[in-house]
Design a protein around this motif. Sequence first.
Motif, short mmCIF file in Angstrom:
data_model
loop_
_atom_site.label_atom_id
_atom_site.label_comp_id
_atom_site.label_asym_id
_atom_site.label_seq_id
_atom_site.Cartn_x
_atom_site.Cartn_y
_atom_site.Cartn_z
N PRO A 61 0.79 -1.24 0.00
CA PRO A 61 0.00 0.00 0.00
C PRO A 61 0.82 1.28 0.00
O PRO A 61 0.30 2.35 -0.35
N LYS A 62 2.11 1.20 0.38
CA LYS A 62 2.91 2.42 0.48
C LYS A 62 3.23 3.01 -0.89
O LYS A 62 3.55 4.20 -1.00
N ALA A 63 3.19 2.20 -1.95
CA ALA A 63 3.66 2.68 -3.26
C ALA A 63 2.90 3.93 -3.72
O ALA A 63 3.50 4.85 -4.28
N VAL A 64 1.59 3.96 -3.49
CA VAL A 64 0.80 5.11 -3.95
C VAL A 64 1.18 6.39 -3.21
O VAL A 64 0.85 7.48 -3.66
N ALA A 65 1.88 6.25 -2.09
CA ALA A 65 2.29 7.43 -1.32
C ALA A 65 3.31 8.27 -2.07
O ALA A 65 3.50 9.45 -1.75
N LEU A 66 3.97 7.72 -3.08
CA LEU A 66 4.91 8.51 -3.86
C LEU A 66 4.22 9.72 -4.49
O LEU A 66 4.76 10.82 -4.54
N GLN A 67 3.01 9.50 -4.99
CA GLN A 67 2.24 10.61 -5.54
C GLN A 67 1.85 11.59 -4.44
O GLN A 67 1.98 12.82 -4.59
N ASP A 68 1.37 11.06 -3.31
CA ASP A 68 0.90 11.92 -2.22
C ASP A 68 2.03 12.77 -1.65
O ASP A 68 1.84 13.95 -1.32
N LEU A 69 3.22 12.19 -1.52
CA LEU A 69 4.36 12.94 -0.99
C LEU A 69 4.77 14.05 -1.96
O LEU A 69 5.12 15.15 -1.56
N HIS A 70 4.73 13.73 -3.25
CA HIS A 70 5.10 14.73 -4.26
C HIS A 70 4.13 15.91 -4.26
O HIS A 70 4.54 17.07 -4.42
N GLU A 71 2.85 15.62 -4.04
CA GLU A 71 1.82 16.66 -4.12
C GLU A 71 1.44 17.23 -2.76
O GLU A 71 0.60 18.13 -2.68
N ASP A 72 2.06 16.76 -1.68
CA ASP A 72 1.67 17.16 -0.33
C ASP A 72 1.76 18.68 -0.14
O ASP A 72 2.84 19.26 -0.28
N PRO A 73 0.65 19.32 0.21
CA PRO A 73 0.70 20.78 0.41
C PRO A 73 1.55 21.20 1.61
O PRO A 73 1.97 22.36 1.70
N ASP A 74 1.82 20.27 2.54
CA ASP A 74 2.65 20.59 3.70
C ASP A 74 4.14 20.56 3.38
O ASP A 74 4.96 21.04 4.17
N ARG A 75 4.49 20.00 2.24
CA ARG A 75 5.91 19.87 1.89
C ARG A 75 6.50 21.23 1.53
O ARG A 75 5.91 22.00 0.77
N LEU A 76 7.68 21.49 2.07
CA LEU A 76 8.37 22.74 1.75
C LEU A 76 8.92 22.70 0.33
O LEU A 76 9.49 21.69 -0.10
N ARG A 77 8.76 23.83 -0.38
CA ARG A 77 9.28 23.93 -1.75
C ARG A 77 10.48 24.84 -1.87
O ARG A 77 11.13 24.88 -2.91
N GLN A 78 10.80 25.60 -0.83
CA GLN A 78 11.96 26.47 -0.84
C GLN A 78 12.49 26.62 0.57
O GLN A 78 11.81 26.29 1.54
N PRO A 79 13.73 27.09 0.73
CA PRO A 79 14.30 27.21 2.08
C PRO A 79 13.50 28.18 2.94
O PRO A 79 12.89 29.13 2.43
N VAL A 80 13.52 27.92 4.24
CA VAL A 80 12.86 28.81 5.19
C VAL A 80 13.79 29.07 6.36
O VAL A 80 14.63 28.24 6.71
N ARG A 81 13.61 30.26 6.97
CA ARG A 81 14.35 30.64 8.16
C ARG A 81 13.35 30.84 9.29
O ARG A 81 12.29 31.45 9.11
N ARG A 82 13.70 30.33 10.48
CA ARG A 82 12.81 30.52 11.64
C ARG A 82 13.06 31.90 12.23
O ARG A 82 14.20 32.28 12.50
N THR A 83 11.97 32.65 12.43
CA THR A 83 12.05 33.98 13.02
C THR A 83 11.09 34.06 14.21
O THR A 83 10.31 33.13 14.46
N ALA A 84 11.10 35.16 14.90
CA ALA A 84 10.22 35.35 16.06
C ALA A 84 8.76 35.36 15.65
O ALA A 84 7.88 35.08 16.47
N THR A 85 8.49 35.65 14.39
CA THR A 85 7.10 35.71 13.93
C THR A 85 6.70 34.53 13.05
O THR A 85 5.62 34.52 12.48
N GLY A 86 7.58 33.54 12.94
CA GLY A 86 7.24 32.37 12.13
C GLY A 86 8.31 32.07 11.09
O GLY A 86 9.41 32.64 11.11
N TRP A 87 7.99 31.17 10.18
CA TRP A 87 8.93 30.73 9.16
C TRP A 87 8.92 31.69 7.98
O TRP A 87 7.87 31.99 7.43
N GLN A 88 10.10 32.15 7.60
CA GLN A 88 10.24 33.13 6.53
C GLN A 88 10.94 32.48 5.32
O GLN A 88 12.05 31.98 5.42
N PRO A 89 10.29 32.48 4.12
CA PRO A 89 10.96 31.96 2.92
C PRO A 89 12.18 32.80 2.57
O PRO A 89 12.15 34.04 2.67
#
Length: 736
Positions: free
Chosen positions: A51-79
């Motif tokens: 069943p894990k095989a179909v997760a390749l699509q889900d991981l690629h399309e996951d909206p929670d996945r980061l697409r660019q670097p981020v820096r942690r700041t006092a007000t949250g994550w900054q791209p």
Amino acid sequence: MSKTSSPPELHFRTCNLCEAMCGLRIETSAGRVTSIRGDEEDPFSKGHICPKAVALQDLHEDPDRLRQPVRRTATGWQPISWEEALDETARRLHAVQREHGKDSVGVYVGNPTVHDHGALIFLPILLRALHTRNKFSASSVDQLPHQLASYLMFGHQFLIPIPDIDRTRYMLILGANPLASNGSLMTAPGVRGRLKAIQQRGGRVVVVDPRKTETARVADEHVFIRPGTDALWLFALLHVLLEEAGPKPGRLADFSDGLATVFELAREFTPERAEPHTGVPADTTRRIARELSASESAVCYGRVGVSTQAFGAMCQWLINVINIVTGNFDREGGALFTRPAFDLVGGPRAMGMSRGTYGRWRSRVRGLPEFSGELPVAVLGEEILTEGPGRIRAMVTSAGNPVVSTPNGRQLDTAFASLDFMVSIDPYINETTRHAHIILPPTTQLERSHYDLAFHVLAVRNTTKYSPPLFTPGPDSRHDWEIFLELKHRLGTLRGEPRVRGELTYRALKALGPDGLLDLGLRAGPYGLRLRPLRKLRKGLSLASLKARPHGVDLGPLQPSLPGRLATRDRRIQLAPELLVADIQRLRQTFPEGAGAPGEGTLLLIGRRHLRDNNSWLHNVPRLVSGKPRCTLLVHPEDARRLGLREGEEAVITSRVGEVRAPVSVTDEVMPGVVSLPHGYGHGREGLRLRVAGEHAGVSVNDLTDDRALDAISGNAAFSGIQVRIKPVESARTEG
């Protein structure tokens, strides 16, 4: 799957979410996956997928996945841009090491690295650039005892014997659940069918485990054993084999040392001596030993359950010894070594892996030995929190989540929060990376090429396969190997290393990339262009020849290879390594003769794994976490009655290091005195960006596991058999 009018494109690929190397047939259209199925033309997996095989699509399309670097700041994550992120990371790591010394930076590497040939090839380049002794990985909560036993006995940490499951007639399995793992350190897609085939040809499958696992349910016999006592039982098994049948090493006797020592060591460990501690009746031990000895072919296989305990290295040593003295080592139907196309063991030194090292340095606080350049991850928290020279003040984590995957996760939570700087190479903001100052997200599995450098070394058949990327990464994406190379280059510049040499090396490696180096390794390997060509491939193996065969290439069954494959300096098997022989005194002291089992009321905690679980980040895939909750505490009915626990109600579980609450599942799947929680959960911490996982948070078993519980020889975490106390929630409230 989405429907589209665009013509579909067909791709063949290897699934790289677990060890099984299942072949996939993937259809895409308009830049999206529309279908994932098993590739029936793959010569190894033959259409099998889990069943894990179909997760390749889900991981690629996951909206929670980061697409660019981020820096942690006092007000949250900054791209931030890649240039800014890489420059700042290198500058801050360099500043910490310049002020506090090279060992003030620590590195942790998670197990997804082994599924990525780019990361495997280029990560060592970054590690060498950092010059730190404080390197850690998931190996020391997993397979390290296998590697240590192989290093001491056969001369190379990756000369790991593989069960010849497809030709054996008797398979003894300890602490392994291949129906859930798909065969760990025994890459075997479709393992259910392979086990059934043993039975169909008149053989037997016997499972020894504290839990009646999915594999135990399809076996011919399941034997309960108390957690942590496997080494004692294996010695009892060896005692019967040697006393009754005598050693039968066959031709291996000509190049083996220490057989007489092993014979003498086993004399005292009778089945009767082991029974009170293991819970395995002496008659059962004797019968299994006789079956093993009498079988036309047989193999003993032990995995995580016997590795992650206080005598993990001893267990893996004894398993190898049992296969050797029964005449089932380097023999069809027994345990053999692979001959992979890209040979990590016997290939050119620049392309291979280190044979291994032991004890060249020790951890600063507890004095635990390094193995192959790494320290046990169980010491990571104390190495950050304990003041003094050499304290870790900055961390690099890559493809790992040690807060939920290593012992005493709460301590590590506290430790990471105290760091001067932390960078994580990871696509998610998870329990670990939430502490990072900068996160560098690499491309997904479908955006990079794939070749299984490690798992072809561990497969039950010699095969080889290359998978090109499905999708072209965006212009603002970086592969993990590119991240490693860029950081290495920047660190060299900051340190004033010779500019011309550094620039030439950087440009050459960037131009070659992992695929260029893969091609060199294939050409230099046992089936390569410069050696005798394969009949199926007239010119031998190269990257180009693999690209022309997208389903993969079958290189044949495992074959006897000794003594030629041995990597010991004298080309001899060491049956009685001094380090392991000396550890027997600790075994005697832990399980004294005449003593009984743990007192009534003692509960021992073990972990477990589900087929749809693997790493913690797969809990963010909706279809893999659907259905009944899996993060439950398994309790035997006798223990449930004694403790006042009821099905579905919450219990409080307490260990030396922590406390969690989990719903109870009353079942005879576990033996009395044993309870079980799955690993990889615990997604209820603040600051995560894992929406689906947060809805199925569960609790982390590693908030209970003890960083002080280790195999003293290998340093591997002893997850199996942690002593815990359990009460119903209502009882705990009353006492509170």
